[in-house]
Design a protein around this motif. Structure first.
Motif, PDB file in Angstrom:
ATOM      1  N   THR A  19       0.833  -1.208   0.000  1.00 45.32           N
ATOM      2  CA  THR A  19       0.000   0.000   0.000  1.00 45.32           C
ATOM      3  C   THR A  19       0.871   1.264   0.000  1.00 45.32           C
ATOM      4  OG1 THR A  19      -0.261  -0.367   2.372  1.00 45.32           O
ATOM      5  CG2 THR A  19      -2.132  -0.922   0.963  1.00 45.32           C
ATOM      6  N   THR A  20       2.007   1.219   0.687  1.00 45.26           N
ATOM      7  CA  THR A  20       2.894   2.401   0.685  1.00 45.26           C
ATOM      8  C   THR A  20       3.374   2.667  -0.742  1.00 45.26           C
ATOM      9  OG1 THR A  20       3.640   1.714   2.889  1.00 45.26           O
ATOM     10  CG2 THR A  20       4.881   3.468   1.810  1.00 45.26           C
ATOM     11  N   TRP A  21       3.756   1.606  -1.400  1.00 50.11           N
ATOM     12  CA  TRP A  21       4.214   1.708  -2.798  1.00 50.11           C
ATOM     13  C   TRP A  21       3.090   2.281  -3.675  1.00 50.11           C
ATOM     14  CZ3 TRP A  21       2.695  -1.242  -7.219  1.00 50.11           C
ATOM     15  CH2 TRP A  21       3.564  -1.165  -8.302  1.00 50.11           C
ATOM     16  N   TYR A  28       0.480   4.073  -2.663  1.00 51.91           N
ATOM     17  CA  TYR A  28       0.189   5.471  -2.301  1.00 51.91           C
ATOM     18  C   TYR A  28       1.124   6.432  -3.037  1.00 51.91           C
ATOM     19  CZ  TYR A  28      -2.627   3.938   1.737  1.00 51.91           C
ATOM     20  OH  TYR A  28      -3.571   3.383   2.553  1.00 51.91           O
ATOM     21  N   ARG A  29       2.377   6.013  -3.162  1.00 54.74           N
ATOM     22  CA  ARG A  29       3.341   6.899  -3.838  1.00 54.74           C
ATOM     23  C   ARG A  29       2.868   7.188  -5.261  1.00 54.74           C
ATOM     24  NH1 ARG A  29       9.109   4.971  -5.967  1.00 54.74           N
ATOM     25  NH2 ARG A  29       7.647   4.041  -7.405  1.00 54.74           N
ATOM     26  N   ILE A  36      -0.165   9.618  -5.020  1.00 61.98           N
ATOM     27  CA  ILE A  36       0.198  10.995  -4.630  1.00 61.98           C
ATOM     28  C   ILE A  36       0.914  11.682  -5.792  1.00 61.98           C
ATOM     29  CG2 ILE A  36       1.582  12.387  -3.038  1.00 61.98           C
ATOM     30  CD1 ILE A  36       1.086  10.059  -0.962  1.00 61.98           C
TER      31      ILE A  36
END
Lengths: 229, 294
Positions: A94-96, A98-99, A102
Motif C-alpha cells: 500500500t505504501t508503494w 500510495y506513492r 500521490i
C-alpha cells in the motif's frame, strides 16, 4: 469494509503484500474486490494530498474536486496494474501504491496550476523586480545594526552571483524555483529536460552560492542568526 | 527568504537527485512508521527532502497516509472533501489544546532569546550506508540513534493509538500534529525517572516556528488538585517554568505551546507534579526528564 472470496467481511488492511499481488493479478471477484479496495485507499491518499494543498484548491467547486480526485485515483490504479510486476516486495504494497497515487494527484494539480505559465517571461520579470524586492527585505527595524549590514552584504552577494556568475540556464532554474515557486517538473517541461536535470542544475547553483557565501568569512551559525533575527 | 539561505547553507557537494529519492522514499517511510532509524541509515534522503519541495510534498503526504492506515484511522473522503471545500484551517485547529488534557498555562516571563540556529542542531549526518532493503530492519535495531525518524514515528503512533477512536475534528488535529512532527528540527526525548519509570515525553520544536509540541505517554494520572509542570534549565543555571498540564486516563497528553524561542543553551527539561496552578519552583520529585536532571 471489503469482502473476500467467501463473502466474509474483512478489514482491507488485513491483505498481505502477497495477497494484494495475487488478487490484482487474478480474475473474477477477487480481482474486482482488490481493485475496488485499492481505489478506495488511493482516493483517501489523493484527498489527503489535496487537503495539504487546500489553499491551491479553494476556488474549485465540491463536484469538480470530487471528479478530480476520482480521476487521479482511477489513473493511479491503472498505472499500478500496469507496473505490478515491478513491485519488489521490499516495502508495504500500500505504501508503494500510495506513492503512485500521490504523484498522480500532484502531477494533475501541477498541470492545472501552471499550464499557461511562461518561464521565460517569469524569469525576465523577476530579473527586473528582484533587486528592489530584495531591498525591501532589508529590515530597517532590525535591532542590531551589525546584523543588518551583514544581511545586506549577503543579499548583495547572492544577487551578484545570480546575475553575473550563474549560467543562463542556472539563472532561469534558480529564479523560477526559489523566487517564483515554480515546481521543478514545470521548469523541466518548459526547458525541454527532466526533473532530475533541473535538480542537478539547481544543486550546482546552490554549491556556487554556498562557496561564495563561505568566502565572506561568516560561520553558518552567524549567517542563520542574522536571518532569524 | 531565510529558507533560501538555509537551503544554500545545507547544500552538500554530493546530493541524491529526485530519481534516487523516488527509489528509496517508500522504504524510508515504512522504516519511519516502524520506528526504525531511517534518517541515520539514509541521511541523504532526508537531506534531499530538505532541498526539494516536490519530494518533501510527496514524503510528508506519504508518511501521513501510512501512519493513518497503520492505525486504521484513514479519514472518510467526504469529511476531507468538506474540509477542503470549507477551507478548513487545520493549522489553527492544531494549536488548540488536546481533548482530555485541557490546561496548559504558559507563564509570562520567558526570556526573549534567539532560537538555536538550524546549523547547530543535532541532526544526524554522514554518508549513505549501502544496505539492501531487506536488511534495513536488522541494521536499524543495531543503530545507535536516529532521533527524528524514530521519535517522530513512535510519537505519531502513540498519538494515533491514544486517539484511535477519534472524531473527524480530532483526526484533523492529528494530521496537523503529524505535519508538525514531520517538519520538526529538534526533538528532546524525556525518560521516566525512578518515580515514574514507564513515563516518556517528547518535545518537538518547529522549523522556524515558535510552537512547541509536548507529547506525553504513561505518566501516572494525578488527583484533581494536582497538575504536572514542565520546567527547563539552561547551562547558566536559569530555571524556567514552561507550563502546567494534565494527562488522560492512560497517562497520555498532547500539548501545544506557543513559547517564545526556547533558550539555545538548554541543559535539561523535566516534569514534576505540582499543586493546581503551578509552582514558582519545583516542589516534588522529578518524574520525567531529559539532560542533567535525569
Amino acid at each position: 469494509m471489503a469482502r473476500d472470496d467467501t463473502g466474509e467481511a474483512r478489514q482491507r488492511t488485513e491483505r498481505t503484500n502477497q495477497e494484494w499481488i495475487r488478487d490484482l493479478q487474478g480474475h473474477g471477484s477477487a480481482f474486482a474486490a482488490a481493485v475496488r479496495d485499492l481505489r478506495e485507499y488511493l482516493l483517501k491518499a489523493v484527498f489527503l494530498y489535496y487537503h495539504r494543498r487546500r489553499s491551491d484548491l479553494s476556488h474549485l467547486a465540491r463536484d469538480e474536486l470530487a471528479q478530480m480526485a476520482d480521476d487521479a485515483a482511477q489513473d493511479a490504479v491503472l498505472k499500478i496494474l500496469d507496473k505490478l510486476d515491478t513491485f519488489r516486495g521490499d516495502s508495504k504494497f500500500t505504501t508503494w501504491a500510495y506513492r503512485v497515487a500521490i504523484n498522480q494527484a500532484a502531477g494533475d494539480l501541477r498541470r492545472r496550476m501552471w499550464d499557461n505559465v511562461s518561464l521565460e517571461a517569469m524569469t525576465e520579470a523577476a530579473e527586473d523586480t528582484l533587486p528592489p524586492l530584495l531591498a525591501t527585505l532589508e529590515d530597517p527595524t532590525a535591532r542590531d545594526p551589525d546584523q543588518r549590514i551583514t544581511r545586506d552584504q549577503i543579499w548583495a552577494l547572492i544577487w551578484q552571483v545570480i546575475e553575473n556568475e550563474f549560467t543562463e540556464r542556472q539563472r532561469a532554474v534558480f529564479v523560477s524555483q526559489y523566487f517564483n515557486g515554480v515546481p521543478p517538473d514545470v521548469i523541466a517541461e518548459q526547458l525541454g529536460t527532466n526533473r532530475n536535470n533541473i535538480y542537478k542544475i539547481s544543486h550546482d547553483a546552490r554549491v556556487k552560492l554556498k562557496q561564495r557565501l563561505e568566502g565572506l568569512g561568516f560561520s553558518d551559525t552567524e549567517i542563520l542568526a542574522t536571518f532569524q533575527e | 527568504m531565510d529558507r533560501l539561505i538555509q537551503r544554500i547553507l545545507a547544500t552538500e557537494d554530493e546530493e541524491f537527485d529526485c530519481e534516487q529519492v523516488a527509489e528509496l522514499i517508500v522504504g524510508y517511510v515504512d522504516m519511519q512508521v516502524a520506528g526504525e532509524a531511517a534518517t541515520q541509515l539514509l541521511p541523504k534522503v532526508k537531506q534531499h527532502i530538505g532541498q526539494c519541495d516536490a519530494c518533501a510534498d510527496l514524503y510528508e503526504t506519504l508518511l501521513e497516509v501510512v501512519l493513518l492506515e497503520e492505525k486504521q484511522a484513514l479519514p472518510d473522503v467526504d469529511d476531507l472533501l468538506d474540509e477542503i471545500v470549507a477551507g478548513d484551517v487545520v493549522d489553527s485547529a492544531a494549536a488548540r489544546p488536546m481533548t482530555g488534557a485541557p490546561s496548559l498555562t504558559i507563564l509570562p516571563d520567558l526570556p526573549d532569546e534567539r532560537p538555536e540556529p538550524a546549523g547547530d542542531r543535532d541532526q544526524p549526518s554522514g554518508a549513505l550506508i549501502p544496505i539492501p532493503l531487506t536488511r534495513w530492519t536488522w541494521v536499524a535495531r543495531h543503530a545507535v540513534w536516529g532521533w527524528l525518524a524514530a521519535a517522530a514515528a513512535l510519537i505519531a503512533v502513540v498519538i494515533l493509538g491514544a486517539w484511535g477512536q477519534s472524531q473527524a475534528s480530532e483526526a484533523a488535529r492529528l494530521r496537523a500534529d503529524l505535519e508538525f512532527i514531520a517538519r520538526a528540527e529538534r526533538v528532546i526525548w524525556m525518560h521516566g525517572t525512578e518515580y515514574d519509570p514507564d513515563a516518556t515525553g517528547h518535545v518537538f520544536m518547529g522549523n522556524g516556528d515558535d510552537r512547541v509540541l509536548l507529547v506525553i505517554d504513561s505518566l501516572n494520572p494525578l488527583p484533581d488538585d494536582r497538575v504536572y509542570q514542565l520546567w527547563v534549565t539552561t547551562e547558566t543555571e536559569d530555571m524556567l517554568s514552561v507550563g502546567t498540564f494534565s494527562v488522560g486516563a492512560e497517562g497520555e497528553g498532547r500539548i501545544w505551546t506557543e513559547l517564545r524561542p526556547l533558550p539555545s543553551n538548554l541543559a535539561s527539561m523535566f516534569i514534576t507534579p505540582e499543586p493546581t496552578g503551578g509552582s514558582a519552583h519545583p516542589t516534588s520529585d522529578v518524574v520525567c526528564a531529559w539532560g542533567d536532571r535525569l
